[in-house]
Design a protein around this motif. Structure first.
Motif, PDB file in Angstrom:
ATOM      1  N   PRO A  93      34.174 -18.955  18.421  1.00 32.59           N
ATOM      2  CA  PRO A  93      35.036 -18.496  19.514  1.00 32.59           C
ATOM      3  C   PRO A  93      35.867 -17.293  19.060  1.00 32.59           C
ATOM      4  O   PRO A  93      36.433 -17.313  17.978  1.00 32.59           O
ATOM      5  CB  PRO A  93      35.951 -19.684  19.815  1.00 32.59           C
ATOM      6  CG  PRO A  93      35.446 -20.818  19.034  1.00 32.59           C
ATOM      7  CD  PRO A  93      34.509 -20.305  18.001  1.00 32.59           C
ATOM      8  N   PRO A  96      41.222 -14.737  21.652  1.00 29.75           N
ATOM      9  CA  PRO A  96      41.345 -14.223  23.013  1.00 29.75           C
ATOM     10  C   PRO A  96      42.241 -12.994  23.071  1.00 29.75           C
ATOM     11  O   PRO A  96      43.326 -12.985  22.522  1.00 29.75           O
ATOM     12  CB  PRO A  96      41.955 -15.390  23.794  1.00 29.75           C
ATOM     13  CG  PRO A  96      42.617 -16.236  22.768  1.00 29.75           C
ATOM     14  CD  PRO A  96      41.878 -16.028  21.482  1.00 29.75           C
ATOM     15  N   ARG A 104      35.636 -14.890  26.678  1.00 31.49           N
ATOM     16  CA  ARG A 104      36.266 -16.213  26.708  1.00 31.49           C
ATOM     17  C   ARG A 104      35.263 -17.361  26.859  1.00 31.49           C
ATOM     18  O   ARG A 104      35.646 -18.509  26.971  1.00 31.49           O
ATOM     19  CB  ARG A 104      37.278 -16.267  27.844  1.00 31.49           C
ATOM     20  CG  ARG A 104      38.458 -15.358  27.605  1.00 31.49           C
ATOM     21  CD  ARG A 104      39.465 -15.466  28.740  1.00 31.49           C
ATOM     22  NE  ARG A 104      40.592 -14.605  28.510  1.00 31.49           N
ATOM     23  CZ  ARG A 104      40.645 -13.320  28.816  1.00 31.49           C
ATOM     24  NH1 ARG A 104      39.611 -12.739  29.360  1.00 31.49           N
ATOM     25  NH2 ARG A 104      41.722 -12.611  28.577  1.00 31.49           N
ATOM     26  N   LEU A 107      35.400 -20.024  24.193  1.00 29.55           N
ATOM     27  CA  LEU A 107      36.693 -20.711  24.291  1.00 29.55           C
ATOM     28  C   LEU A 107      36.632 -21.776  25.386  1.00 29.55           C
ATOM     29  O   LEU A 107      37.155 -22.881  25.218  1.00 29.55           O
ATOM     30  CB  LEU A 107      37.814 -19.710  24.587  1.00 29.55           C
ATOM     31  CG  LEU A 107      38.151 -18.741  23.466  1.00 29.55           C
ATOM     32  CD1 LEU A 107      39.136 -17.690  23.953  1.00 29.55           C
ATOM     33  CD2 LEU A 107      38.704 -19.481  22.268  1.00 29.55           C
TER      34      LEU A 107
END
Length: 149
Positions: A93, A96, A104, A107
């Motif tokens: 991930p 952000p 994203r 995530l």
């Protein structure tokens, strides 16, 4: 000693490196979940299929290749999604960026799925995630109630 969960159902499809493949993968998954009578968490499963398929199309599949989507439901009530691609690269991930319009997807997968990870494949990788769902009401392929539920 507890028995290991057994697979009740599996489905597999192959998709081209094409943005339309994301929609097709989501429809394929929706049909499988419906056939398997899985309603619980289906929106989360569908969103994660979309994100993993999008990542495969944009980052994991070299030109002229495709990706494979595998779905499974086991007797413990776990839905597993696997996206197999032949591209290189590490999957994790991203941090952000509040200003970014993308980045994203993983995530979301990490937040929605109970487990997720990356496995090796030669060439490429397998990105997977799992969802524990309600354990009652599933039938084994022979039509009898599944054991161990």
């Amino acid at each position: 000693m507890n028995a290991q969960p057994q697979l009740l159902h599996t489905r597999e499809a192959f998709y081209r490196r094409d943005r339309r493949s994301v929609r097709l993968a989501r429809e394929f998954t929706r049909e499988a979940l419906t056939d398997w009578a899985v309603a619980e968490r289906s929106d989360d499963v569908l969103l994660c299929v979309s994100e993993l398929a999008t990542n495969a199309v944009l980052h994991g599949v070299p030109p002229g290749r495709g990706f494979r989507l595998q779905l499974a439901l086991d007797t413990a009530g776990v839905v597993r999604i696997e996206v197999h691609d032949s591209g290189p690269g590490e999957v994790r991930p991203p941090d952000p960026d509040t200003e970014a319009e993308d980045g994203r997807g993983l995530l979301l997968v990490a937040a929605l799925a109970d487990k997720w990870g990356v496995g090796e494949r030669d060439p490429g990788k397998i990105v997977w995630c799992e969802f524990a769902i309600r354990k009652d009401g599933f039938s084994a392929p022979n039509g009898r109630p599944a054991t161990g539920l």
